[in-house]
Structures are given as C-alpha cells and as structure tokens.
Design a protein around this motif. Structure first.
Motif, PDB file in Angstrom:
ATOM      1  N   GLY A  34       0.802  -1.222   0.000  1.00  0.00           N
ATOM      2  CA  GLY A  34       0.000   0.000   0.000  1.00  0.00           C
ATOM      3  C   GLY A  34       0.833   1.271   0.000  1.00  0.00           C
ATOM      4  N   LYS A  35       2.035   1.186  -0.527  1.00  0.00           N
ATOM      5  CA  LYS A  35       2.923   2.356  -0.608  1.00  0.00           C
ATOM      6  C   LYS A  35       3.118   2.725  -2.069  1.00  0.00           C
ATOM      7  CE  LYS A  35       5.444   1.276   3.578  1.00  0.00           C
ATOM      8  NZ  LYS A  35       6.753   1.052   4.189  1.00  0.00           N
ATOM      9  N   PHE A  36       3.467   3.990  -2.285  1.00  0.00           N
ATOM     10  CA  PHE A  36       3.701   4.453  -3.654  1.00  0.00           C
ATOM     11  C   PHE A  36       4.881   5.402  -3.671  1.00  0.00           C
ATOM     12  CE2 PHE A  36       2.697   7.222  -7.345  1.00  0.00           C
ATOM     13  CZ  PHE A  36       2.752   6.252  -8.334  1.00  0.00           C
ATOM     14  N   GLN A  37       5.795   5.147  -4.558  1.00  0.00           N
ATOM     15  CA  GLN A  37       6.989   5.951  -4.794  1.00  0.00           C
ATOM     16  C   GLN A  37       7.717   6.318  -3.507  1.00  0.00           C
ATOM     17  OE1 GLN A  37       6.234   9.130  -7.579  1.00  0.00           O
ATOM     18  NE2 GLN A  37       5.896   7.716  -9.243  1.00  0.00           N
ATOM     19  N   SER A  38       7.862   7.601  -3.217  1.00  0.00           N
ATOM     20  CA  SER A  38       8.743   8.030  -2.117  1.00  0.00           C
ATOM     21  C   SER A  38       8.240   7.629  -0.725  1.00  0.00           C
ATOM     22  CB  SER A  38       8.994   9.535  -2.182  1.00  0.00           C
ATOM     23  OG  SER A  38       7.803  10.238  -2.037  1.00  0.00           O
ATOM     24  N   GLU A  39       7.052   7.058  -0.625  1.00  0.00           N
ATOM     25  CA  GLU A  39       6.604   6.512   0.661  1.00  0.00           C
ATOM     26  C   GLU A  39       7.425   5.271   1.027  1.00  0.00           C
ATOM     27  OE1 GLU A  39       2.534   5.641  -0.270  1.00  0.00           O
ATOM     28  OE2 GLU A  39       1.851   7.643   0.281  1.00  0.00           O
ATOM     29  N   SER A  40       8.128   4.727   0.050  1.00  0.00           N
ATOM     30  CA  SER A  40       8.877   3.483   0.218  1.00  0.00           C
ATOM     31  C   SER A  40      10.381   3.759   0.279  1.00  0.00           C
ATOM     32  CB  SER A  40       8.577   2.564  -0.972  1.00  0.00           C
ATOM     33  OG  SER A  40       9.546   1.552  -1.093  1.00  0.00           O
ATOM     34  N   ALA A  41      11.015   3.280   1.344  1.00  0.00           N
ATOM     35  CA  ALA A  41      12.471   3.430   1.479  1.00  0.00           C
ATOM     36  C   ALA A  41      13.193   2.693   0.351  1.00  0.00           C
ATOM     37  CB  ALA A  41      12.929   2.903   2.838  1.00  0.00           C
ATOM     38  N   GLY A  42      12.670   1.542  -0.056  1.00  0.00           N
ATOM     39  CA  GLY A  42      13.270   0.789  -1.161  1.00  0.00           C
ATOM     40  C   GLY A  42      13.232   1.573  -2.455  1.00  0.00           C
ATOM     41  N   PHE A  43      12.124   2.255  -2.727  1.00  0.00           N
ATOM     42  CA  PHE A  43      12.002   3.086  -3.923  1.00  0.00           C
ATOM     43  C   PHE A  43      13.018   4.219  -3.874  1.00  0.00           C
ATOM     44  CE2 PHE A  43      10.354   6.901  -5.974  1.00  0.00           C
ATOM     45  CZ  PHE A  43      10.144   6.448  -7.264  1.00  0.00           C
ATOM     46  N   ARG A  44      13.103   4.911  -2.736  1.00  0.00           N
ATOM     47  CA  ARG A  44      14.038   6.040  -2.607  1.00  0.00           C
ATOM     48  C   ARG A  44      15.468   5.584  -2.836  1.00  0.00           C
ATOM     49  NH1 ARG A  44      10.690   6.954   1.824  1.00  0.00           N
ATOM     50  NH2 ARG A  44      12.347   6.357   3.261  1.00  0.00           N
ATOM     51  N   SER A  45      15.817   4.440  -2.303  1.00  0.00           N
ATOM     52  CA  SER A  45      17.160   3.899  -2.480  1.00  0.00           C
ATOM     53  C   SER A  45      17.440   3.583  -3.953  1.00  0.00           C
ATOM     54  CB  SER A  45      17.324   2.639  -1.624  1.00  0.00           C
ATOM     55  OG  SER A  45      18.586   2.079  -1.812  1.00  0.00           O
ATOM     56  N   LEU A  46      16.472   2.991  -4.632  1.00  0.00           N
ATOM     57  CA  LEU A  46      16.634   2.684  -6.055  1.00  0.00           C
ATOM     58  C   LEU A  46      16.781   3.959  -6.888  1.00  0.00           C
ATOM     59  CD1 LEU A  46      14.227  -0.278  -6.861  1.00  0.00           C
ATOM     60  CD2 LEU A  46      16.657  -0.130  -7.409  1.00  0.00           C
ATOM     61  N   VAL A  47      15.979   4.969  -6.605  1.00  0.00           N
ATOM     62  CA  VAL A  47      16.067   6.229  -7.346  1.00  0.00           C
ATOM     63  C   VAL A  47      17.461   6.819  -7.191  1.00  0.00           C
ATOM     64  CG1 VAL A  47      15.248   8.617  -7.517  1.00  0.00           C
ATOM     65  CG2 VAL A  47      13.607   6.767  -7.235  1.00  0.00           C
ATOM     66  N   LYS A  48      17.930   6.903  -5.964  1.00  0.00           N
ATOM     67  CA  LYS A  48      19.245   7.494  -5.700  1.00  0.00           C
ATOM     68  C   LYS A  48      20.334   6.727  -6.451  1.00  0.00           C
ATOM     69  CE  LYS A  48      21.900   9.827  -2.306  1.00  0.00           C
ATOM     70  NZ  LYS A  48      21.984  11.134  -2.899  1.00  0.00           N
ATOM     71  N   SER A  49      20.303   5.405  -6.359  1.00  0.00           N
ATOM     72  CA  SER A  49      21.311   4.574  -7.017  1.00  0.00           C
ATOM     73  C   SER A  49      21.222   4.689  -8.541  1.00  0.00           C
ATOM     74  CB  SER A  49      21.131   3.116  -6.583  1.00  0.00           C
ATOM     75  OG  SER A  49      22.040   2.279  -7.226  1.00  0.00           O
ATOM     76  N   TYR A  50      20.020   4.638  -9.079  1.00  0.00           N
ATOM     77  CA  TYR A  50      19.795   4.657 -10.530  1.00  0.00           C
ATOM     78  C   TYR A  50      20.179   5.997 -11.142  1.00  0.00           C
ATOM     79  CZ  TYR A  50      17.291   3.543 -14.889  1.00  0.00           C
ATOM     80  OH  TYR A  50      16.945   3.282 -16.187  1.00  0.00           O
ATOM     81  N   VAL A  51      19.804   7.090 -10.502  1.00  0.00           N
ATOM     82  CA  VAL A  51      20.060   8.425 -11.047  1.00  0.00           C
ATOM     83  C   VAL A  51      21.516   8.840 -10.852  1.00  0.00           C
ATOM     84  CG1 VAL A  51      19.463  10.879 -10.856  1.00  0.00           C
ATOM     85  CG2 VAL A  51      17.661   9.145 -10.825  1.00  0.00           C
ATOM     86  N   SER A  52      22.129   8.463  -9.738  1.00  0.00           N
ATOM     87  CA  SER A  52      23.499   8.881  -9.441  1.00  0.00           C
ATOM     88  C   SER A  52      24.509   8.385 -10.468  1.00  0.00           C
ATOM     89  CB  SER A  52      23.912   8.414  -8.046  1.00  0.00           C
ATOM     90  OG  SER A  52      23.180   9.126  -7.076  1.00  0.00           O
ATOM     91  N   VAL A  53      24.156   7.361 -11.213  1.00  0.00           N
ATOM     92  CA  VAL A  53      25.038   6.833 -12.260  1.00  0.00           C
ATOM     93  C   VAL A  53      25.328   7.910 -13.310  1.00  0.00           C
ATOM     94  CG1 VAL A  53      25.134   5.142 -14.151  1.00  0.00           C
ATOM     95  CG2 VAL A  53      24.321   4.451 -11.892  1.00  0.00           C
ATOM     96  N   VAL A  54      24.353   8.767 -13.600  1.00  0.00           N
ATOM     97  CA  VAL A  54      24.535   9.807 -14.620  1.00  0.00           C
ATOM     98  C   VAL A  54      24.732  11.195 -14.006  1.00  0.00           C
ATOM     99  CG1 VAL A  54      23.254   8.521 -16.377  1.00  0.00           C
ATOM    100  CG2 VAL A  54      22.043  10.196 -14.938  1.00  0.00           C
ATOM    101  N   SER A  55      24.803  11.270 -12.700  1.00  0.00           N
ATOM    102  CA  SER A  55      24.951  12.559 -12.017  1.00  0.00           C
ATOM    103  C   SER A  55      26.348  13.135 -12.215  1.00  0.00           C
ATOM    104  CB  SER A  55      24.710  12.398 -10.513  1.00  0.00           C
ATOM    105  OG  SER A  55      23.387  12.030 -10.257  1.00  0.00           O
ATOM    106  N   PRO A  56      26.444  14.469 -12.189  1.00  0.00           N
ATOM    107  CA  PRO A  56      27.778  15.062 -12.159  1.00  0.00           C
ATOM    108  C   PRO A  56      28.400  14.812 -10.786  1.00  0.00           C
ATOM    109  CG  PRO A  56      26.111  16.773 -11.964  1.00  0.00           C
ATOM    110  CD  PRO A  56      25.386  15.474 -12.187  1.00  0.00           C
TER     111      PRO A  56
END
Length: 192
Positions: free
Chosen positions: A62-84
C-alpha cells in the motif's frame, strides 16, 4: 532541495550536512534529493528488474513511490550513475572561493576546464551565495545562507523519468492483478 532545471517536479528540502568549510555547512550527500556521481550498482537490465520488483512490493504494502524506502534507495542509485560529481565540484569550488580574496569571482581555469564554473558573493570570509555549474553549463547546485539547493541535469531528469515510467507501469499492473484476484475471490465467496 533538488530542482530540475526544466522539471515540473521541484522538491523543497534543506540539504545541509554537518561538515563545514569556512562559514558554509557542506551538503548531506546521502540525502535522497542530492545526487553525486557513483558507479552503477548493477546493469540497467538488473535495475529494471529491481524497479519492477520494488513496485510490486510497494503496491502490495500500500505504498507508492517516495513513501517506500526501497524506492528512494533505487532512485538514488539509478540516477546517481549519470549525475555530475557534485561532491567534488562543490568541494573544489568552495576551496577556490575561500582562496580568492576578491568578493566577486574571477575565472578559475581549473573549475572552468575540469569542473565547470562557480559564481558567488562573499564579504571577507563570509560566503552568502554561490552557484555551481558543470562543464555543460548546467547549474547543478546553489548555496545561500538558508542552505543548499540541488538542480537536476537534463540527463538526471531523463533517467529519473525513465525510472518513474518503469515503476508506475509495474505498480499499476500489480494493482490491476490484485483487483482481479480480489474480484475472483469475491465471486467464489458469493457463488459458494
């Protein structure tokens, strides 16, 4: 706060950490809203599978996007690959600012050619405002007396949007499947 330059998804969040350089409290690079360059934790195919799996887990919980710690962790890891490399850009930029005794910036060759540019305003050793730009000319962070703001690059925003698309499709599919199972269970109960 992380703001996309052309992104309607602005986040309001102070990003200050505990370390200081001069009068400036450095940003918290572990914060969800502040990305800096990291090596990929897995291949893009494995990321895709992990995003889909996380969406299914989140829908079930019953969670969606940033309500989930797992989602937040995936976003950070996935996006940081292309980050400056914000951490290095900010560190080197602040080092150059504090070395310079002028209240207004002069061109820093090292920053211009390797890291981008920095624009700032300071009186003596008190920095009140600074802008940090990558080598593509995109503003990636600002500092003001109230703290740090992170701006997403075009590449970061595109990768984050891609993740949202994968996640949202998987979450919606899981929701439809769950409703289908619930409907089947209800019809068995009614007919039984």
């Amino acid at each position: 706060m992380r703001i996309g330059n052309d992104n309607p998804f602005a986040q309001s969040h102070l990003l200050s950490g505990t370390e200081k350089r001069g009068n400036v409290q450095l940003p918290d690079y572990t914060d969800f809203h502040l990305n800096t360059k990291t090596a990929p934790a897995m291949s893009d195919d494995k990321y895709r599978a992990a995003i889909i799996e996380q969406a299914k887990k989140d829908q079930e919980a019953g969670k969606f996007q940033s309500e989930s710690a797992g989602f937040r962790s995936l976003v950070k890891s996935y996006v940081s690959v292309v980050s400056p490399d914000r951490k290095n850009m900010i560190s080197e930029g602040l080092r150059a600012i504090y070395k310079n005794n002028n209240p207004e910036p002069k061109t820093f060759n090292l920053l211009d050619y390797l890291l981008g540019t920095v624009k700032y305003n300071k009186e003596g050793n008190d920095l009140s405002y600074a802008e940090f730009y990558d080598s593509n000319g995109e503003m990636v962070a600002t500092y003001s007396n109230s703290g740090w703001t992170s701006f997403g690059t075009k590449e970061e925003n595109a990768r984050e949007s891609e993740l949202w698309g994968i996640y949202n499709n998987a979450w919606n599919s899981a929701a439809r499947e769950s409703r289908g199972k619930q409907g089947a269970a209800d019809s068995i109960y009614i007919s039984g």
